[in-house]
Enzyme design. Sequence first.
Site, PDB file in Angstrom:
ATOM      1  N   PHE A 278     113.984  14.342  29.067  1.00  0.00           N
ATOM      2  CA  PHE A 278     112.895  15.235  29.447  1.00  0.00           C
ATOM      3  C   PHE A 278     111.954  15.417  28.265  1.00  0.00           C
ATOM      4  O   PHE A 278     112.349  15.891  27.205  1.00  0.00           O
ATOM      5  CB  PHE A 278     113.409  16.584  29.946  1.00  0.00           C
ATOM      6  CG  PHE A 278     112.337  17.345  30.677  1.00  0.00           C
ATOM      7  CD1 PHE A 278     112.059  17.066  32.008  1.00  0.00           C
ATOM      8  CD2 PHE A 278     111.572  18.298  30.020  1.00  0.00           C
ATOM      9  CE1 PHE A 278     111.033  17.721  32.675  1.00  0.00           C
ATOM     10  CE2 PHE A 278     110.544  18.964  30.674  1.00  0.00           C
ATOM     11  CZ  PHE A 278     110.274  18.677  32.010  1.00  0.00           C
TER      12      PHE A 278
ATOM     13  N   GLU B  93      98.004   9.815  36.147  1.00  0.00           N
ATOM     14  CA  GLU B  93      99.164  10.706  36.056  1.00  0.00           C
ATOM     15  C   GLU B  93      99.689  10.765  34.623  1.00  0.00           C
ATOM     16  O   GLU B  93      99.457   9.850  33.842  1.00  0.00           O
ATOM     17  CB  GLU B  93     100.295  10.164  36.955  1.00  0.00           C
ATOM     18  CG  GLU B  93     100.538  10.984  38.210  1.00  0.00           C
ATOM     19  CD  GLU B  93     101.165  12.360  37.958  1.00  0.00           C
ATOM     20  OE1 GLU B  93     100.980  12.942  36.873  1.00  0.00           O
ATOM     21  OE2 GLU B  93     101.851  12.836  38.858  1.00  0.00           O
ATOM     22  N   ASP B  94     100.411  11.813  34.310  1.00  0.00           N
ATOM     23  CA  ASP B  94     101.039  11.905  32.993  1.00  0.00           C
ATOM     24  C   ASP B  94     102.299  11.051  32.922  1.00  0.00           C
ATOM     25  O   ASP B  94     102.521  10.337  31.958  1.00  0.00           O
ATOM     26  CB  ASP B  94     101.360  13.368  32.630  1.00  0.00           C
ATOM     27  CG  ASP B  94     102.147  14.116  33.712  1.00  0.00           C
ATOM     28  OD1 ASP B  94     102.405  13.550  34.800  1.00  0.00           O
ATOM     29  OD2 ASP B  94     102.506  15.290  33.473  1.00  0.00           O
TER      30      ASP B  94
ATOM     31  N   LYS C  88     109.192   6.360  33.450  1.00  0.00           N
ATOM     32  CA  LYS C  88     110.653   6.385  33.272  1.00  0.00           C
ATOM     33  C   LYS C  88     111.261   5.528  34.381  1.00  0.00           C
ATOM     34  O   LYS C  88     111.739   6.064  35.384  1.00  0.00           O
ATOM     35  CB  LYS C  88     111.187   7.813  33.472  1.00  0.00           C
ATOM     36  CG  LYS C  88     111.038   8.764  32.328  1.00  0.00           C
ATOM     37  CD  LYS C  88     111.808  10.049  32.683  1.00  0.00           C
ATOM     38  CE  LYS C  88     111.270  11.268  32.008  1.00  0.00           C
ATOM     39  NZ  LYS C  88     111.857  12.517  32.527  1.00  0.00           N
TER      40      LYS C  88
ATOM     41  N   ASP D 286     104.593  19.487  30.346  1.00  0.00           N
ATOM     42  CA  ASP D 286     105.117  20.827  30.120  1.00  0.00           C
ATOM     43  C   ASP D 286     106.603  20.941  30.429  1.00  0.00           C
ATOM     44  O   ASP D 286     107.181  20.120  31.130  1.00  0.00           O
ATOM     45  CB  ASP D 286     104.389  21.828  31.020  1.00  0.00           C
ATOM     46  CG  ASP D 286     104.825  21.706  32.477  1.00  0.00           C
ATOM     47  OD1 ASP D 286     104.720  20.587  33.035  1.00  0.00           O
ATOM     48  OD2 ASP D 286     105.315  22.695  33.059  1.00  0.00           O
TER      49      ASP D 286
ATOM     50  N   ARG E 226     102.274  22.037  26.498  1.00  0.00           N
ATOM     51  CA  ARG E 226     101.206  21.078  26.832  1.00  0.00           C
ATOM     52  C   ARG E 226     100.296  20.814  25.636  1.00  0.00           C
ATOM     53  O   ARG E 226      99.663  19.770  25.551  1.00  0.00           O
ATOM     54  CB  ARG E 226     100.347  21.623  27.983  1.00  0.00           C
ATOM     55  CG  ARG E 226     101.084  21.785  29.305  1.00  0.00           C
ATOM     56  CD  ARG E 226     100.084  22.046  30.418  1.00  0.00           C
ATOM     57  NE  ARG E 226     100.684  22.591  31.627  1.00  0.00           N
ATOM     58  CZ  ARG E 226     101.259  21.870  32.584  1.00  0.00           C
ATOM     59  NH1 ARG E 226     101.338  20.565  32.464  1.00  0.00           N
ATOM     60  NH2 ARG E 226     101.764  22.460  33.650  1.00  0.00           N
TER      61      ARG E 226
ATOM     62  N   LYS F  91      98.546  19.649  36.302  1.00  0.00           N
ATOM     63  CA  LYS F  91      97.841  19.856  35.052  1.00  0.00           C
ATOM     64  C   LYS F  91      98.249  18.809  34.018  1.00  0.00           C
ATOM     65  O   LYS F  91      97.572  18.606  33.010  1.00  0.00           O
ATOM     66  CB  LYS F  91      98.196  21.243  34.478  1.00  0.00           C
ATOM     67  CG  LYS F  91      97.855  22.396  35.363  1.00  0.00           C
ATOM     68  CD  LYS F  91      98.450  23.676  34.763  1.00  0.00           C
ATOM     69  CE  LYS F  91      98.401  24.793  35.771  1.00  0.00           C
ATOM     70  NZ  LYS F  91      99.146  25.988  35.280  1.00  0.00           N
ATOM     71  N   GLY F  92      99.390  18.159  34.266  1.00  0.00           N
ATOM     72  CA  GLY F  92     100.011  17.309  33.239  1.00  0.00           C
ATOM     73  C   GLY F  92      99.129  16.218  32.683  1.00  0.00           C
ATOM     74  O   GLY F  92      99.183  15.911  31.492  1.00  0.00           O
TER      75      GLY F  92
ATOM     76  N   ASP G 292     108.260   9.505  37.299  1.00  0.00           N
ATOM     77  CA  ASP G 292     109.683   9.770  37.137  1.00  0.00           C
ATOM     78  C   ASP G 292     110.400   9.207  38.369  1.00  0.00           C
ATOM     79  O   ASP G 292     110.627   8.008  38.466  1.00  0.00           O
ATOM     80  CB  ASP G 292     109.843  11.287  36.978  1.00  0.00           C
ATOM     81  CG  ASP G 292     111.247  11.727  36.623  1.00  0.00           C
ATOM     82  OD1 ASP G 292     111.885  11.078  35.794  1.00  0.00           O
ATOM     83  OD2 ASP G 292     111.704  12.747  37.179  1.00  0.00           O
TER      84      ASP G 292
HETATM   85  P1  IMP Z   1     108.070  12.286  40.198  1.00  0.00           P
HETATM   86  O1  IMP Z   1     107.545  12.680  41.539  1.00  0.00           O
HETATM   87  O2  IMP Z   1     109.554  12.485  40.108  1.00  0.00           O
HETATM   88  O3  IMP Z   1     107.654  10.897  39.769  1.00  0.00           O
HETATM   89  O4  IMP Z   1     107.534  13.341  39.164  1.00  0.00           O
HETATM   90  C1  IMP Z   1     106.333  13.232  38.535  1.00  0.00           C
HETATM   91  C2  IMP Z   1     105.978  14.578  37.914  1.00  0.00           C
HETATM   92  O5  IMP Z   1     107.126  15.254  37.423  1.00  0.00           O
HETATM   93  C3  IMP Z   1     105.067  14.399  36.729  1.00  0.00           C
HETATM   94  O6  IMP Z   1     103.714  14.451  37.098  1.00  0.00           O
HETATM   95  C4  IMP Z   1     105.449  15.556  35.847  1.00  0.00           C
HETATM   96  O7  IMP Z   1     104.675  16.698  36.176  1.00  0.00           O
HETATM   97  C5  IMP Z   1     106.894  15.847  36.173  1.00  0.00           C
HETATM   98  N1  IMP Z   1     107.820  15.265  35.175  1.00  0.00           N
HETATM   99  C6  IMP Z   1     108.679  14.241  35.340  1.00  0.00           C
HETATM  100  N2  IMP Z   1     109.356  13.962  34.237  1.00  0.00           N
HETATM  101  C7  IMP Z   1     108.920  14.828  33.302  1.00  0.00           C
HETATM  102  C8  IMP Z   1     109.235  15.042  31.916  1.00  0.00           C
HETATM  103  O8  IMP Z   1     110.060  14.362  31.283  1.00  0.00           O
HETATM  104  N3  IMP Z   1     108.554  16.056  31.315  1.00  0.00           N
HETATM  105  C9  IMP Z   1     107.624  16.819  31.936  1.00  0.00           C
HETATM  106  N4  IMP Z   1     107.287  16.653  33.229  1.00  0.00           N
HETATM  107  C10 IMP Z   1     107.931  15.666  33.910  1.00  0.00           C
HETATM  108 MG    MG Z   2     104.366  18.806  35.406  1.00  0.00          MG
END
Ligand code: IMP
Ligand code: MG
Length: 185
Positions: free
Chosen positions: A157, A104-105, A136, A164, A170, A48-49, A108
């Site tokens: 974070f 994507e939002d 990030k 969220d 959100r 949903k992000g 990470d």
């Molecule tokens: P990744 O697979 O670790 O790159 O994670 C990506 C997903 O983790 C994003 O689509 C977010 O839903 C969530 N996420 C990562 N960091 C944050 C943050 O700082 N705040 C909120 N959601 C996050």
């Molecule tokens: Mg999320």
Amino acid sequence: MDTNAALYGDLERILVTREEIAKAVRELGQKLTKDYAGKEPVLICILKGASVFFTDLIREIDLPLTTEFMSISSYGSSTKSSGVVRILKDLDRDITGRDVLVVEDIVDSGMTLHYLKDVLRTRNAASVSIVTLLDKPARRRVELHVDYSCFNIPDAFVVGYGLDYDEKYRNLPDIGVLHPRIYTK
Ligand code: IMP
Ligand code: MG
């Protein structure tokens, strides 16, 4: 701050304001309009992000694009990636031969998109590019090429503008660093 006083009280600080977001989204829309000129890209919103970013971004792109929505889980209610990625809702239409933009939002660890890119490649898209509002880079655990990113942010974070914590925040119009007291109870 004019709105959502209750939610803003849970923030340590504001990281990106709504004005900065609007400007960056407008510029990204213009860039995508140029880069995909003559094409009909399909933009995939990762629920949903990315929903808030997505709905703003598509209105800044002057192309005959189509939209798809996909839901993937990589996070529970914690603030660390579990490494487990599941498709909860898949695309409605075939993307064979299409120029795909995955929206994507935040990137990470990169694990979610790394997995997703592999999945989409097996579906014979003409191209697959990654668009993210936030990145990030310090947290990356897998190699991932991010094609378009609006803001690089530090290892904190963040919530708001679609992002969220435990499904909340959100609806904050700005992006802020969540106060650690919220998730270290
Ligand atoms: P990744 O697979 O670790 O790159 O994670 C990506 C997903 O983790 C994003 O689509 C977010 O839903 C969530 N996420 C990562 N960091 C944050 C943050 O700082 N705040 C909120 N959601 C996050
Ligand atoms: Mg999320």
